[in-house]
Design a protein around this motif. Structure first.
Motif, PDB file in Angstrom:
ATOM      1  N   ASN A 271      44.413  44.339  49.508  1.00  0.00           N
ATOM      2  CA  ASN A 271      45.280  45.511  49.471  1.00  0.00           C
ATOM      3  C   ASN A 271      46.406  45.309  48.475  1.00  0.00           C
ATOM      4  O   ASN A 271      46.896  44.197  48.290  1.00  0.00           O
TER       5      ASN A 271
ATOM      6  N   ARG B 200      50.346  45.794  47.226  1.00  0.00           N
ATOM      7  CA  ARG B 200      51.628  45.767  47.936  1.00  0.00           C
ATOM      8  C   ARG B 200      52.747  45.983  46.936  1.00  0.00           C
ATOM      9  O   ARG B 200      52.563  45.826  45.719  1.00  0.00           O
TER      10      ARG B 200
ATOM     11  N   GLU C 176      55.580  40.880  54.100  1.00  0.00           N
ATOM     12  CA  GLU C 176      55.202  41.987  53.210  1.00  0.00           C
ATOM     13  C   GLU C 176      55.314  41.583  51.747  1.00  0.00           C
ATOM     14  O   GLU C 176      54.471  41.948  50.923  1.00  0.00           O
TER      15      GLU C 176
ATOM     16  N   GLY D  62      52.395  39.327  50.950  1.00  0.00           N
ATOM     17  CA  GLY D  62      51.079  39.944  51.037  1.00  0.00           C
ATOM     18  C   GLY D  62      50.205  39.335  52.114  1.00  0.00           C
ATOM     19  O   GLY D  62      48.982  39.403  52.043  1.00  0.00           O
TER      20      GLY D  62
END
Length: 377
Positions: free
Chosen positions: A250, A252, A343, A346
């Motif tokens: 994903n 970020r 966050e 990651g």
């Protein structure tokens, strides 16, 4: 129904008809033991009879563990894992698992086979005759467990024998990082390096090396001082440098400081100069960090320069990847919530962050207690 289910002591077994042998003309039957419950036996029997009807039935006893691993690599690992991960799987299978376990029929693979394999690898698993580390053998165990888990799912096996094997215990190595003063010393020593802004970005964001080298200008928002991690550079054998999704799969976003934004703008202006001077000879991949001609930076060249900078700084050596650990540790020490740190790094879950940086938690606990004490007094 061309099969029966019977109890044998504390377990169950199934017996089903495979029809006549085309060579001998004799009736062929298959018996499968070891089912813990009648329900498991019924499910297996139903699946086998259904496969016989469809013409897709096969007998796992005819397949060796080595043949199955090749099948697993092609049918599961190749389409479902990253290229570098696939390379690692293939190396372990071809260089270690198959030479030791290849000829064992998968249906006859037992826990003791694996336990003996782990012991042998720990003793003399390397090509020079010395033993592999416990961590390396644990990687082998994880691969075997995953492959056999899929074998059960695909009905090659009834149970995963790797679940009955104890992998070697590993000791967690102490993380090597720099404190804030040491990081300042390193960045000062790196000031004259052509890769200075690479080191600054890694230190200020906690991005992985591949993520930093894969960063594009379209992923940098100077208006809001945000970097979006959307791809990473990787080196693949026989292919060279390619780009892939970030490790978590994903993208970020990472907020950056005005200091880093200012340095990145300097890089951007230098790239404009390079484009003008080289013209069509410039390879425009939109990379933030690139060679003078626009092509990706060679990781080996960066590693060589990094080691030289560390040596010149007089600091104890830590890996480039440890800049990421340094970034996270310094944030946690300053009281930044682990969720925010997670966050930025990651991590797929905050649990990974908490487990990785347990060395910081005791100090955080102490600080929390002192803060509470001040609040109540």
């Amino acid at each position: 129904m061309r099969g029966t289910i019977k109890k044998d002591g504390t377990s169950w077994y199934v017996l089903y008809d495979l029809g006549k042998d085309p060579v001998t003309g004799k009736r062929k039957q298959k018996k499968k033991r070891g089912f813990r419950t009648k329900k498991d036996a019924e499910k297996y029997l139903s699946e086998q009879l259904n496969a016989i009807e469809k013409g897709t039935y096969f007998e796992p006893k005819d397949i060796t563990f080595g043949e199955y691993l090749d099948y697993w690599l092609e049918k599961h690992a190749k389409p479902n894992t990253a290229v570098r991960t696939l390379e690692g799987y293939n190396y372990i299978i071809q260089q270690h698992l198959k030479p030791s376990l290849s000829n064992i029929q998968i249906a006859k693979l037992q826990p003791f086979h694996l336990q003996e394999y782990y012991s042998q690898k720990l003793e003399n698993g390397k090509f020079d005759g010395t033993g592999l580390s416990a961590q390396s053998v644990k990687h082998h165990h994880r691969l075997i467990h995953k492959a056999l888990k899929d074998a059960v799912k695909w009905l090659f096996l009834v149970r995963n024998v790797a679940e009955n094997v104890t992998p070697p215990k590993t000791t967690k190595t102490k993380m090597k990082i720099w404190d804030n003063e040491q990081l300042k010393i390193f960045l000062k020593a790196a000031k004259d390096s052509v890769y200075y802004t690479v080191y600054l970005t890694a230190s200020y964001t906690g991005m992985r090396r591949g993520e930093v080298l894969g960063l594009r200008w379209q992923d940098v928002d100077f208006n809001n001082n945000i970097i979006f991690v959307r791809q990473a550079l990787q080196e693949v054998k026989k292919v060279g440098l390619t780009f892939k999704e970030p490790k978590s799969g994903n993208s970020r976003s990472i907020s950056i400081t005005p200091t880093l934004a200012k340095e990145l703008k300097k890089v951007y202006n230098q790239i404009l100069v390079n484009k003008l001077s080289l013209g069509q000879m410039y390879t425009d991949l939109d990379l933030v960090f690139a060679q003078k001609n626009g092509k990706p930076i060679q990781p080996a060249e960066l590693a060589k320069n990094y080691r030289k900078v560390v040596e010149n700084s007089g600091l104890h050596y830590i890996r480039f990847h440890d800049l990421r650990h340094t970034h996270a540790t310094l944030l946690l020490q300053q009281g930044v919530h682990p969720k925010i740190v997670s966050e930025r790094l990651g991590h797929s879950t905050i649990g990974i962050t908490m487990d990785t940086y347990t060395h910081v938690l005791p100090n955080m606990q102490k600080e929390a207690a002192l803060q509470f004490d001040k609040l109540i007094k």
